[in-house]
Design a protein around this motif. Structure first.
Motif, mmCIF file in Angstrom:
data_model
loop_
_atom_site.group_PDB
_atom_site.id
_atom_site.type_symbol
_atom_site.label_atom_id
_atom_site.label_comp_id
_atom_site.label_asym_id
_atom_site.label_seq_id
_atom_site.Cartn_x
_atom_site.Cartn_y
_atom_site.Cartn_z
ATOM 1 N N ARG A 3 78.860 22.486 77.185
ATOM 2 C CA ARG A 3 77.959 22.125 78.058
ATOM 3 C C ARG A 3 78.249 22.978 79.320
ATOM 4 N NH1 ARG A 3 73.953 18.033 77.557
ATOM 5 N NH2 ARG A 3 74.387 17.900 79.909
ATOM 6 N N HIS A 4 77.091 23.396 79.786
ATOM 7 C CA HIS A 4 77.042 24.269 81.060
ATOM 8 C C HIS A 4 76.839 23.464 82.302
ATOM 9 C CE1 HIS A 4 77.465 28.015 78.965
ATOM 10 N NE2 HIS A 4 76.552 27.614 78.078
ATOM 11 N N HIS A 5 77.415 23.474 83.311
ATOM 12 C CA HIS A 5 76.960 22.679 84.606
ATOM 13 C C HIS A 5 76.207 23.660 85.492
ATOM 14 C CE1 HIS A 5 79.941 19.868 83.698
ATOM 15 N NE2 HIS A 5 80.780 20.800 83.357
ATOM 16 N N LEU A 6 75.009 23.164 85.576
ATOM 17 C CA LEU A 6 73.801 23.827 86.103
ATOM 18 C C LEU A 6 73.593 23.231 87.620
ATOM 19 C CD1 LEU A 6 71.226 23.756 83.181
ATOM 20 C CD2 LEU A 6 72.857 25.722 83.706
ATOM 21 N N ALA A 7 73.179 24.072 88.498
ATOM 22 C CA ALA A 7 72.964 23.592 89.888
ATOM 23 C C ALA A 7 71.799 24.270 90.179
ATOM 24 C CB ALA A 7 74.136 24.112 90.650
ATOM 25 N N LEU A 8 71.107 23.853 91.500
ATOM 26 C CA LEU A 8 69.802 24.252 91.833
ATOM 27 C C LEU A 8 70.299 25.558 92.531
ATOM 28 C CD1 LEU A 8 68.656 21.317 93.598
ATOM 29 C CD2 LEU A 8 67.923 22.267 91.630
ATOM 30 N N GLY A 9 69.252 26.672 92.172
ATOM 31 C CA GLY A 9 69.565 28.106 92.632
ATOM 32 C C GLY A 9 70.306 28.764 91.619
ATOM 33 N N ASP A 10 70.723 28.404 90.782
ATOM 34 C CA ASP A 10 71.528 29.248 89.744
ATOM 35 C C ASP A 10 70.239 30.467 88.947
ATOM 36 O OD1 ASP A 10 73.982 28.018 89.802
ATOM 37 O OD2 ASP A 10 73.763 27.045 87.724
ATOM 38 N N VAL A 11 70.747 31.629 88.774
ATOM 39 C CA VAL A 11 69.896 32.496 88.048
ATOM 40 C C VAL A 11 70.301 32.692 86.919
ATOM 41 C CG1 VAL A 11 69.116 34.934 88.513
ATOM 42 C CG2 VAL A 11 69.482 33.248 90.370
ATOM 43 N N PHE A 12 69.301 32.971 85.863
ATOM 44 C CA PHE A 12 69.678 33.110 84.294
ATOM 45 C C PHE A 12 68.677 34.198 83.854
ATOM 46 C CE2 PHE A 12 66.706 29.968 84.667
ATOM 47 C CZ PHE A 12 65.766 30.049 83.890
ATOM 48 N N THR A 13 69.312 34.886 82.534
ATOM 49 C CA THR A 13 68.375 35.719 82.113
ATOM 50 C C THR A 13 67.877 35.348 80.812
ATOM 51 O OG1 THR A 13 70.548 36.717 81.133
ATOM 52 C CG2 THR A 13 69.708 37.714 83.156
ATOM 53 N N ILE A 14 66.804 36.021 80.357
ATOM 54 C CA ILE A 14 66.068 35.448 79.187
ATOM 55 C C ILE A 14 65.850 36.744 78.399
ATOM 56 C CG2 ILE A 14 63.832 34.496 78.167
ATOM 57 C CD1 ILE A 14 63.371 33.438 81.086
ATOM 58 N N PRO A 15 66.488 36.773 76.879
ATOM 59 C CA PRO A 15 66.638 38.058 76.455
ATOM 60 C C PRO A 15 64.990 38.309 75.943
ATOM 61 C CG PRO A 15 67.957 36.422 75.377
ATOM 62 C CD PRO A 15 67.255 35.653 76.662
ATOM 63 N N ILE A 16 64.587 39.466 75.921
ATOM 64 C CA ILE A 16 63.455 39.936 75.474
ATOM 65 C C ILE A 16 63.505 40.944 74.178
ATOM 66 C CG2 ILE A 16 61.371 41.456 75.927
ATOM 67 C CD1 ILE A 16 61.627 40.724 78.951
ATOM 68 N N ASP A 17 64.586 41.780 74.548
ATOM 69 C CA ASP A 17 64.842 42.745 73.293
ATOM 70 C C ASP A 17 66.723 43.156 73.564
ATOM 71 O OD1 ASP A 17 64.626 45.013 75.088
ATOM 72 O OD2 ASP A 17 62.709 45.378 74.246
ATOM 73 N N GLU A 18 66.837 43.905 72.782
ATOM 74 C CA GLU A 18 68.150 44.450 72.933
ATOM 75 C C GLU A 18 68.564 44.924 74.229
ATOM 76 O OE1 GLU A 18 69.067 47.145 69.782
ATOM 77 O OE2 GLU A 18 68.877 45.693 68.391
ATOM 78 N N SER A 19 67.524 45.572 74.883
ATOM 79 C CA SER A 19 68.010 46.183 76.258
ATOM 80 C C SER A 19 67.439 45.612 77.601
ATOM 81 C CB SER A 19 67.845 47.726 76.255
ATOM 82 O OG SER A 19 66.368 48.065 76.027
ATOM 83 N N ARG A 20 66.362 44.681 77.230
ATOM 84 C CA ARG A 20 65.818 44.096 78.382
ATOM 85 C C ARG A 20 65.873 42.467 78.629
ATOM 86 N NH1 ARG A 20 59.856 45.560 77.864
ATOM 87 N NH2 ARG A 20 60.286 44.839 76.021
ATOM 88 N N PHE A 21 65.962 42.006 79.715
ATOM 89 C CA PHE A 21 65.802 40.714 80.072
ATOM 90 C C PHE A 21 64.722 40.297 81.137
ATOM 91 C CE2 PHE A 21 70.072 41.669 78.452
ATOM 92 C CZ PHE A 21 70.377 40.591 77.639
ATOM 93 N N GLY A 22 64.269 39.019 80.773
ATOM 94 C CA GLY A 22 63.678 38.325 82.134
ATOM 95 C C GLY A 22 64.490 37.741 82.781
ATOM 96 N N VAL A 23 64.134 37.280 84.090
ATOM 97 C CA VAL A 23 64.915 36.649 85.033
ATOM 98 C C VAL A 23 64.232 35.280 85.258
ATOM 99 C CG1 VAL A 23 66.008 36.638 87.311
ATOM 100 C CG2 VAL A 23 65.672 38.873 85.746
ATOM 101 N N GLY A 24 65.052 34.191 85.482
ATOM 102 C CA GLY A 24 64.501 32.732 85.968
ATOM 103 C C GLY A 24 65.684 32.400 86.872
#
Length: 67
Positions: free
Chosen positions: A5-26
């Motif tokens: 389990r990851h402890h998430l907090a307001l304001g945490d930034v995460f990446t979303i894999p698109i392909d092998e070299s690119r990521f979206g950001v959330g």
């Protein structure tokens, strides 16, 4: 086998894999009840080699794509 389990907090930034070299950001922008979160996905793409500090700075200038 249970996933850790990851402890998430307001304001945490995460990446979303698109392909092998690119990521979206959330980012986590709100919490709903016990284990649900509101997130925003930004209209930006980052490279897999970007440092975490660079990704966080991208968020401060990016436009929301999905909320």
């Amino acid at each position: 086998m249970a996933l850790p389990r990851h402890h998430l907090a307001l304001g945490d930034v995460f990446t979303i894999p698109i392909d092998e070299s690119r990521f979206g950001v959330g980012q986590i922008v709100g919490k709903y009840l016990k284990d649900a979160y509101y997130v925003v996905v930004y209209n930006t793409i980052t490279a897999s080699t970007d440092e975490p500090a660079t990704i966080v700075s991208i968020v401060s200038h990016a436009d929301p794509l999905l909320l």
